[in-house]
Design an enzyme around this catalytic site. Structure first.
Site, mmCIF file in Angstrom:
data_model
loop_
_atom_site.group_PDB
_atom_site.id
_atom_site.type_symbol
_atom_site.label_atom_id
_atom_site.label_comp_id
_atom_site.label_asym_id
_atom_site.label_seq_id
_atom_site.Cartn_x
_atom_site.Cartn_y
_atom_site.Cartn_z
ATOM 1 N N ASN A 1 0.327 -26.810 25.209
ATOM 2 C CA ASN A 1 1.872 -25.998 25.409
ATOM 3 C C ASN A 1 2.215 -25.529 24.092
ATOM 4 O O ASN A 1 2.540 -26.635 23.466
ATOM 5 C CB ASN A 1 2.596 -27.011 26.277
ATOM 6 C CG ASN A 1 3.995 -26.494 26.236
ATOM 7 O OD1 ASN A 1 4.377 -25.379 27.163
ATOM 8 N ND2 ASN A 1 4.940 -26.741 25.534
ATOM 9 N N GLU A 2 2.209 -24.425 23.707
ATOM 10 C CA GLU A 2 2.985 -23.789 22.664
ATOM 11 C C GLU A 2 2.649 -24.140 21.184
ATOM 12 O O GLU A 2 3.386 -23.645 20.076
ATOM 13 C CB GLU A 2 4.415 -24.152 22.822
ATOM 14 C CG GLU A 2 5.279 -23.341 24.005
ATOM 15 C CD GLU A 2 6.688 -23.468 24.105
ATOM 16 O OE1 GLU A 2 7.460 -24.564 23.521
ATOM 17 O OE2 GLU A 2 7.351 -23.278 25.063
ATOM 18 N N ASN A 3 1.299 -24.739 21.125
ATOM 19 C CA ASN A 3 1.198 -25.216 19.644
ATOM 20 C C ASN A 3 0.918 -23.873 18.797
ATOM 21 O O ASN A 3 1.400 -23.852 17.681
ATOM 22 C CB ASN A 3 -0.106 -26.025 19.826
ATOM 23 C CG ASN A 3 -0.231 -27.320 20.529
ATOM 24 O OD1 ASN A 3 1.136 -27.753 20.925
ATOM 25 N ND2 ASN A 3 -0.936 -28.383 20.431
#
Length: 541
Positions: free
Chosen positions: A157-159
């Site tokens: 998620n969103e890295n």
């Protein structure tokens, strides 16, 4: 999802059973389509048919995980199913959920977008950590891969997006990049090669992982970056995997944890129950754009929840009807503690006002409005597999007097998968006026299945005539019901009685119409005078 029992046994050369396994499985195909006709897209194809993904993000259902029992799982996932959803995203900042969670998703026909548990950061790539990651991923893939509900695996998620924003335009430099683009894909090739994999969310083929031009997006300019929800018209996403807008938990839920002396709108303890930096300030900013600002505790709950409702309604409708976007997944269905948040169901498992609008906007049939410089077109979208036959009502109302100045009713039929124009109005007739349009859609059994409204300016600029809402208790042996009626149009009606849940909230009621509401957790005689009614009429006279 139809489920079948698959029994497999292993025998030795003498015919003795060495081991046997029996599981429920489903038979289906799932594809993640990222390109079509030489153009980028992002959509799920189930059994050869493209679907519009309608769903919610799932976070851990309690801050203390042992409190999350099967009953809580069942209630929350049933809420999702009952709200016409078809997908749940298990967020990568949470946990791999229990076997029972995925079993329920199988049974309810809910797809699962399953993140691996990496979120919002950079991760080491040294040998010991990578070995730990391999073990974690392999164990969970083996545990879950037989569930037909698992639609796709997602690396994190969103890295990549956060790295792109904060550190470098080249996210390949990010510590941990190897995990999502090499380690996890290699494990999936060995143990679950046929299921789609997406490296991150958001992610696409552009330099910016959150680009509108490819892949999926997280829409956080609205709300988090102080942009109003009306600006969603500028969003050109192919698929939205996160977006949200805050509203307080239901009044009874928050009052359990906020002492009486702290039940003030700008009290420290009350604001502490919002865990986003400047979360309370955002609520006031967006309230001021659409409504008169509330001054009382009770009015705040109604208007703040209503504003959350309008925000999600506006965004979901835009993505469902723009012809480009293929899915919208709300942040979030649930809470881990009693707070003001983006959830549509609060910590006590009570749906907020917004839940009922989400259910309406995710209905298989949707009436919506399309504008150009001259016309307001009224359209019907049918996203079921069958032709729709029913009737509709369009009421043009002068809100200042409460008079219905145009009332249209007609039979209608729309083929599966089609959008049809069913009526139209001159836009010039509405400018500089207090006119709005209220629409009701009924199925062939005359049941109300979808509602909508058109207004051409912020609600705070309308004058709305006072309405007299009448409640009548119906005599039913098995349950308590209320009959609700009004003498003039009443907008976004909500009822409150301490400790009681109502089966319908936020409905608009016209004269000579009646709405029957169940009291879901109350079977005794009630005092109608103790029920408080709210409507937008109360604030815009």
């Amino acid at each position: 999802q139809f489920l079948y029992v698959l029994a497999v046994s292993l025998s030795d050369k003498n015919g003795n059973t060495v081991e046997s396994v029996s599981r429920k499985v489903g038979i289906r195909t799932i594809e993640l389509i990222k390109s079509e006709k030489k153009e980028n897209t992002f959509k799920l194809r189930i059994n050869g048919r493209d679907i519009f993904a309608k769903g919610v993000n799932w976070i851990p259902a309690d801050s203390f995980l042992p409190r999350v029992n099967n009953e809580k799982y069942k209630k929350l996932l049933t809420y999702a199913k009952d709200a016409n959803m078809n997908i749940i995203r298990v967020w990568g900042g949470g946990i791999y959920e229990s076997d029972y969670f995925y079993k329920l998703c199988d049974e309810l026909g809910l797809l699962v977008w399953q993140d691996f548990m990496f979120a919002c950061g950079s991760y080491p790539e040294h040998k010991e950590f990578i070995n730990n990651v391999k073990e974690e991923v392999e164990q969970n893939v083996k545990r879950l891969q037989h569930h037909p509900s698992i639609a796709l695996w997602c690396g994190n998620n969103e890295n990549e997006w956060i790295w792109y924003q904060k550190y470098s335009p080249d996210y390949k430099e990010m510590p941990g990049y190897k995990i999502y683009h090499k380690v996890i894909p290699d494990i999936l090739k060995e143990f679950d090669a046929q299921r789609p994999y997406h490296p991150s969310s958001p992610f696409g083929e552009d330099e910016d992982p959150n680009s509108f031009n490819s892949g999926n997006t997280h829409q956080w300019k609205i709300w988090s970056m102080w942009t109003d929800y009306t600006q969603v018209v500028n969003d050109k996403s192919l698929f939205v995997t996160e977006f949200g807008f805050q509203g307080p938990a239901n009044k009874d839920t928050l009052e359990k944890v906020i002492p009486k002396q702290n039940r003030r709108l700008h009290d420290y303890i009350f604001e502490f129950h919002n865990k986003q930096f400047e979360g309370p300030e955002r609520i006031w900013r967006f309230l001021s754009a659409h409504f008169p600002l509330p001054s009382s505790w009770d009015d705040y709950f109604y208007l703040a929840q209503l504003n959350q409702t309008f925000a999600l309604k506006t965004c979901l409708e835009h993505w469902r009807t723009n012809g480009r976007t293929n899915g919208s997944i709300i942040w979030q269905i649930n809470d881990s503690c009693p707070v003001t948040s983006w959830s549509i169901v609060d910590y006590d498992l009570k749906p907020k006002l917004v839940y009922y609008f989400v259910k309406n906007i995710f209905s298989p049939q949707l009436i919506y409005f399309s504008e150009n410089n001259e016309l307001i077109k009224v359209k019907l979208q049918n996203r079921s597999n069958d032709e729709f036959k029913g009737t509709y009502r369009l009421a043009v109302i002068d809100t200042s007097s409460g008079k219905i100045i145009d009332d249209r009713k007609s039979k209608i039929k729309t083929k599966a998968g089609k959008d049809d124009t069913i009526d139209e109005f001159k836009k010039s007739d509405f400018l500089n006026s207090n006119k709005i349009i209220i629409t009701n859609l009924y199925n062939s059994s005359s049941e109300l299945i979808n509602t909508n409204y058109y207004h051409h300016k912020p609600w705070k600029y309308y004058q709305i005539a006072e309405s007299n809402i009448v409640l009548t208790q119906l005599e039913k042996k098995s349950k308590t019901q209320l009959l609700v009626s009004t003498d003039k149009p009443a907008y976004f009606v909500d009822l409150y009685l301490e400790g009681v849940e109502f089966s319908k909230r936020g409905f608009t009621l016209l004269p000579n119409e009646e709405v029957v509401i169940d009291l879901l957790n109350h079977s005794n005689q009630i005092n109608l005078n103790e029920i408080r009614t709210f409507s937008l009429n109360d604030f815009l006279r």
